[in-house]
Design an enzyme around this catalytic site. Structure first.
Site, PDB file in Angstrom:
ATOM      1  N   THR A 421       0.861  -1.164   0.000  1.00  0.00           N
ATOM      2  CA  THR A 421       0.000   0.000   0.000  1.00  0.00           C
ATOM      3  C   THR A 421       0.898   1.214   0.000  1.00  0.00           C
ATOM      4  O   THR A 421       2.094   1.103   0.200  1.00  0.00           O
ATOM      5  CB  THR A 421      -0.858  -0.097   1.282  1.00  0.00           C
ATOM      6  OG1 THR A 421      -1.585  -1.292   1.198  1.00  0.00           O
ATOM      7  CG2 THR A 421      -1.774   1.070   1.477  1.00  0.00           C
ATOM      8  N   THR A 439      -4.064   1.478  -2.436  1.00  0.00           N
ATOM      9  CA  THR A 439      -3.436   0.150  -2.457  1.00  0.00           C
ATOM     10  C   THR A 439      -3.937  -0.716  -3.596  1.00  0.00           C
ATOM     11  O   THR A 439      -5.039  -0.505  -4.122  1.00  0.00           O
ATOM     12  CB  THR A 439      -3.710  -0.576  -1.113  1.00  0.00           C
ATOM     13  OG1 THR A 439      -2.891  -1.734  -1.033  1.00  0.00           O
ATOM     14  CG2 THR A 439      -5.153  -0.982  -0.960  1.00  0.00           C
ATOM     15  N   ASN A 441      -3.251  -3.887  -2.559  1.00  0.00           N
ATOM     16  CA  ASN A 441      -3.095  -4.923  -1.531  1.00  0.00           C
ATOM     17  C   ASN A 441      -1.669  -5.459  -1.532  1.00  0.00           C
ATOM     18  O   ASN A 441      -0.783  -4.808  -1.017  1.00  0.00           O
ATOM     19  CB  ASN A 441      -4.157  -6.018  -1.659  1.00  0.00           C
ATOM     20  CG  ASN A 441      -4.413  -6.698  -0.301  1.00  0.00           C
ATOM     21  OD1 ASN A 441      -3.976  -6.201   0.729  1.00  0.00           O
ATOM     22  ND2 ASN A 441      -5.111  -7.816  -0.286  1.00  0.00           N
ATOM     23  N   ASP A 463      -9.135  -9.083   1.349  1.00  0.00           N
ATOM     24  CA  ASP A 463      -9.465  -8.324   2.569  1.00  0.00           C
ATOM     25  C   ASP A 463     -10.859  -8.664   3.105  1.00  0.00           C
ATOM     26  O   ASP A 463     -11.212  -8.291   4.215  1.00  0.00           O
ATOM     27  CB  ASP A 463      -9.368  -6.812   2.319  1.00  0.00           C
ATOM     28  CG  ASP A 463      -7.935  -6.307   2.443  1.00  0.00           C
ATOM     29  OD1 ASP A 463      -7.082  -7.044   2.974  1.00  0.00           O
ATOM     30  OD2 ASP A 463      -7.658  -5.183   2.001  1.00  0.00           O
ATOM     31  N   SER A 492     -11.188  -2.529   5.201  1.00  0.00           N
ATOM     32  CA  SER A 492      -9.786  -2.127   5.062  1.00  0.00           C
ATOM     33  C   SER A 492      -9.242  -1.683   6.417  1.00  0.00           C
ATOM     34  O   SER A 492     -10.001  -1.395   7.343  1.00  0.00           O
ATOM     35  CB  SER A 492      -9.709  -0.960   4.074  1.00  0.00           C
ATOM     36  OG  SER A 492      -8.427  -0.380   4.087  1.00  0.00           O
ATOM     37  N   GLY A 514       0.787  -1.113   5.273  1.00  0.00           N
ATOM     38  CA  GLY A 514       1.218  -2.212   6.150  1.00  0.00           C
ATOM     39  C   GLY A 514       0.093  -3.065   6.697  1.00  0.00           C
ATOM     40  O   GLY A 514       0.207  -3.604   7.789  1.00  0.00           O
ATOM     41  N   GLY A 515      -0.991  -3.224   5.939  1.00  0.00           N
ATOM     42  CA  GLY A 515      -2.087  -4.086   6.394  1.00  0.00           C
ATOM     43  C   GLY A 515      -2.593  -3.596   7.748  1.00  0.00           C
ATOM     44  O   GLY A 515      -2.662  -2.389   8.001  1.00  0.00           O
TER      45      GLY A 515
HETATM   46  O1  DON Z   1      -6.942  -2.263   2.869  1.00  0.00           O
HETATM   47  C1  DON Z   1      -6.195  -2.904   3.590  1.00  0.00           C
HETATM   48  O2  DON Z   1      -6.273  -2.910   4.805  1.00  0.00           O
HETATM   49  C2  DON Z   1      -5.069  -3.707   2.960  1.00  0.00           C
HETATM   50  N1  DON Z   1      -5.443  -4.074   1.611  1.00  0.00           N
HETATM   51  C3  DON Z   1      -3.815  -2.930   3.004  1.00  0.00           C
HETATM   52  C4  DON Z   1      -2.666  -3.723   2.461  1.00  0.00           C
HETATM   53  C5  DON Z   1      -1.369  -3.195   2.818  1.00  0.00           C
HETATM   54  O3  DON Z   1      -1.221  -2.199   3.473  1.00  0.00           O
HETATM   55  C6  DON Z   1      -0.234  -3.993   2.332  1.00  0.00           C
HETATM   56  N2  DON Z   1       0.972  -3.433   2.683  1.00  0.00           N
HETATM   57  N3  DON Z   1       1.902  -3.045   2.925  1.00  0.00           N
END
Ligand code: DON
Length: 612
Positions: A421, A439, A441, A463, A492, A514-515
């Site tokens: 992201t 993102t 993803n 997600d 998300s 970072g998820g």
């Molecule tokens: O929307 C979300 O929460 C995830 N798709 C974000 C993914 C993400 O940050 C991957 N990263 N470094």
């Protein structure tokens, strides 16, 4: 409660920073520690939020020298990039420069954010995108606010169990390949934000991105290394010829031109979002997806609409937060966490056992709610008022013991319910501010590159809770509320956030990649600034913690807690493990006389704050 352990720290946590007008601060990145506390020729002071420094005379900064563990990889007292008027902080220097170019030409922060977003789609294919989606929190200097939700939606042909194989187990089709993609929202979202809050025509803000795609840019060692590392993933699909010409990744020092993407951008510049959702670009996207077995149709594209929402408005010890509501969980989870932490009259000092215990306990409780109750509000009843209320936080606080961890399954009963992201922050000379996270993803999304329109597609379908109760690729265990349904936005963690000082003036623009770690990292940078009184540079360098309820593990960045603190937390019952980096944050803070920008210190790539 075990004793607070600060003895191994590099500086005392209560030492007030000197506030002397001395050395000439540089407006470029510098490591001069004196610059951290100086008044410059352009009137900038880094070392305190603008709101707490008396300008034009005496200095009353309560900013404290940050205290990091001795073995921690960053030193306190570094400096960010400073500019007197306007700034963009993103994961790519060329994209930041694109936004700054638009502001120098008279554009506002929204014009610049859109220019940066499209430029990232060209120069940062890892996460920048046209084939994904995101969120934008906007606060105009006249007080208008918006939260633009341009998250992808599940295609009409999607179904609840589409990723469950005949053996009852999850397949990896939500992560890799043509069936992993939601309907992209990026072009619709950015153009809608521009139409409502921008001051320049789309064709003008698209110029930097078109130029970068058409004339190319120089491949750096980071893009090369990233492509080398993703080879097995990307070579399965049609990006092979574009990113691995002659069978090798794009070489550092060579020029990378993207004529197909340039053409797509020109069509958008001429025809607006319709080119993507009802025109030639969309036709080419649908044809490319169909060839590979994907399910996105012209009808899916034509039906896509971004949502103009109002940000969640919350407070923390007198500061005001504007952050992203569902379909992202980011704003609710940050608000719930900070509300719990606000119930402590005095939070223990940064780096102590008590601080880690309080943060982890708050995150754990907020993530339990996040994982079970949050989802696209068009499809699920989201108890937004309750989850973001101070009274609910006080109830949750009662479940936190001072001296021991609570296992997540116990809490789940008590509370009653079952990577890649990119974030960029923008501030203009009028004080308009934009926080955007976008993102596809995974890095390079689903791996599927469409040669016709010239971009990667997302793998955002992962997600969703593809099998409620079973972890997704981030280990998030989510419930029925976030199950797959046609037309639904997947939940998300993206958390673009704008913080105002107690007087209501812009203070901080922040967010992360970072998820689920987006939530913990973003909130810790905010806490470091307004709770721990760090400079933005220190706030970004400070070691981070992460807890997401399940797995029931407290993660800390290696050497980010002293061994004695780790031992004490373990003795309290925390399952505690060290981890690499927690998220990738880019932030801008207002300081007296201007702005300071800090991009992620953990990131060795081309992230840069650019301003004037
Ligand atoms: O929307 C979300 O929460 C995830 N798709 C974000 C993914 C993400 O940050 C991957 N990263 N470094």
């Amino acid at each position: 409660m075990p004793t607070t352990l600060l003895s191994k720290f590099t500086a005392g946590a209560t030492v007030l920073a000197a506030c002397t007008a001395v050395a000439a601060c540089r407006t470029a990145r510098t490591s001069d520690p004196m610059a951290d506390k100086c008044v410059t020729s352009v009137g900038l002071v880094e070392g305190a939020p603008a709101s707490v420094v008396t300008q034009g005379g005496g200095c009353k900064s309560p900013t404290r020298a940050a205290a990091f563990p001795a073995e921690w990889r960053f030193k306190a007292g570094e400096q960010g990039t400073m500019a007197p008027t306007a700034m963009v902080a993103s994961n790519n220097a060329l994209a930041s420069a694109a936004g700054d170019e638009i502001m120098k030409a008279g554009g506002n922060a929204v014009d610049a954010a859109v220019a940066t977003g499209f430029a990232l789609a060209v120069t940062f294919p890892f996460a920048g995108n046209l084939g994904g989606g995101g969120y934008m929190v906007i606060r105009m200097a006249d007080g208008r606010t918006a939260a633009v939700d341009y998250r992808e939606i599940a295609p009409l042909a999607a179904s609840r169990d589409m990723y469950i194989g005949p053996d009852g187990k999850l397949t990896n089709e939500s992560v890799v390949g043509y069936r992993a993609s939601g309907v992209p929202g990026a072009v619709a979202g950015m153009t809608a934000a521009l139409a409502k809050f921008g001051s320049k025509p789309l064709r003008e803000v698209l110029q930097p991105a078109i130029r970068l795609a058409e004339e190319g840019f120089t491949v750096d060692s980071v893009l090369f290394a990233s492509l080398r590392g993703s080879r097995a993933y990307l070579e399965r699909f049609d990006g092979k010829t574009v990113f691995y010409p002659n069978g090798e990744p794009l070489q550092p020092g060579t020029r990378f031109r993207q004529p197909a993407l340039a053409r797509t951008l020109k069509l958008i510049a001429e025809q607006g979002a319709d080119a993507f959702y009802r025109g030639e670009v969309g036709d080419s996207l649908v044809a490319g997806m169909k060839r590979g077995g994907g399910i996105i149709t012209k009808e899916d594209l034509a039906r896509y609409k971004p949502e103009m929402r109002q940000p969640i408005a919350s407070t923390y010890r007198g500061y005001h937060l504007l952050t992203m509501p569902p379909s992202s969980s980011g704003g609710v989870t940050i608000t719930e966490t900070l509300n719990i932490l606000e119930t402590y009259d005095n939070l223990p000092p940064f780096g102590s056992v008590g601080y880690a215990h309080a943060l982890a306990s708050a995150y754990q409780r907020a993530f339990i709610d996040r994982n079970s109750k949050l989802a696209d509000p068009a499809f699920a009843q989201v108890p937004l008022d309750k989850l973001t209320s101070k009274s609910y936080a006080r109830e949750l606080r009662k479940t936190i013991a001072n001296d021991k961890a609570t296992p997540t399954p116990t809490l789940e009963r008590t509370i009653a319910e079952g990577m890649h992201t990119t974030h960029y922050s923008v501030v203009d000379g009028s004080g308009n501010a934009v926080a955007t996270t976008t993102t596809i993803n995974n890095g390079y999304g689903s791996g599927v590159y469409l040669t016709g329109p010239g971009f990667f597609m997302n793998d955002e379908m992962d997600d969703f809770a593809a099998q409620p109760g079973k972890p997704n690729m981030f280990g998030l265990v989510q419930g029925e509320a976030n199950a797959i349904a046609p037309g639904k936005r997947m939940l998300s963690a993206m958390s673009p956030t704008i913080v105002l000082d107690p007087q209501g003036k812009l203070l901080l623009v922040v967010g992360a990649a970072g998820g689920p770690r987006i939530i913990t990292a973003t909130s810790q940078v905010i806490l470091n600034v307004i709770q721990n009184h760090m400079t933005l540079a220190d706030a970004m360098r400070a070691p981070r913690l992460h807890h997401q309820a399940l797995p029931d593990t407290l993660r800390f960045e290696s050497a980010g807690l002293t061994p004695a603190v780790v031992d004490s937390l373990r003795a309290m019952g925390w399952g505690i493990v060290s981890t690499g980096s927690v998220a990738n944050v880019n932030a801008i803070m207002r300081i007296p006389g201007g702005l300071v920008g800090v991009t992620e210190p953990r990131d060795r790539g081309p992230s840069r704050a650019v301003g004037h």
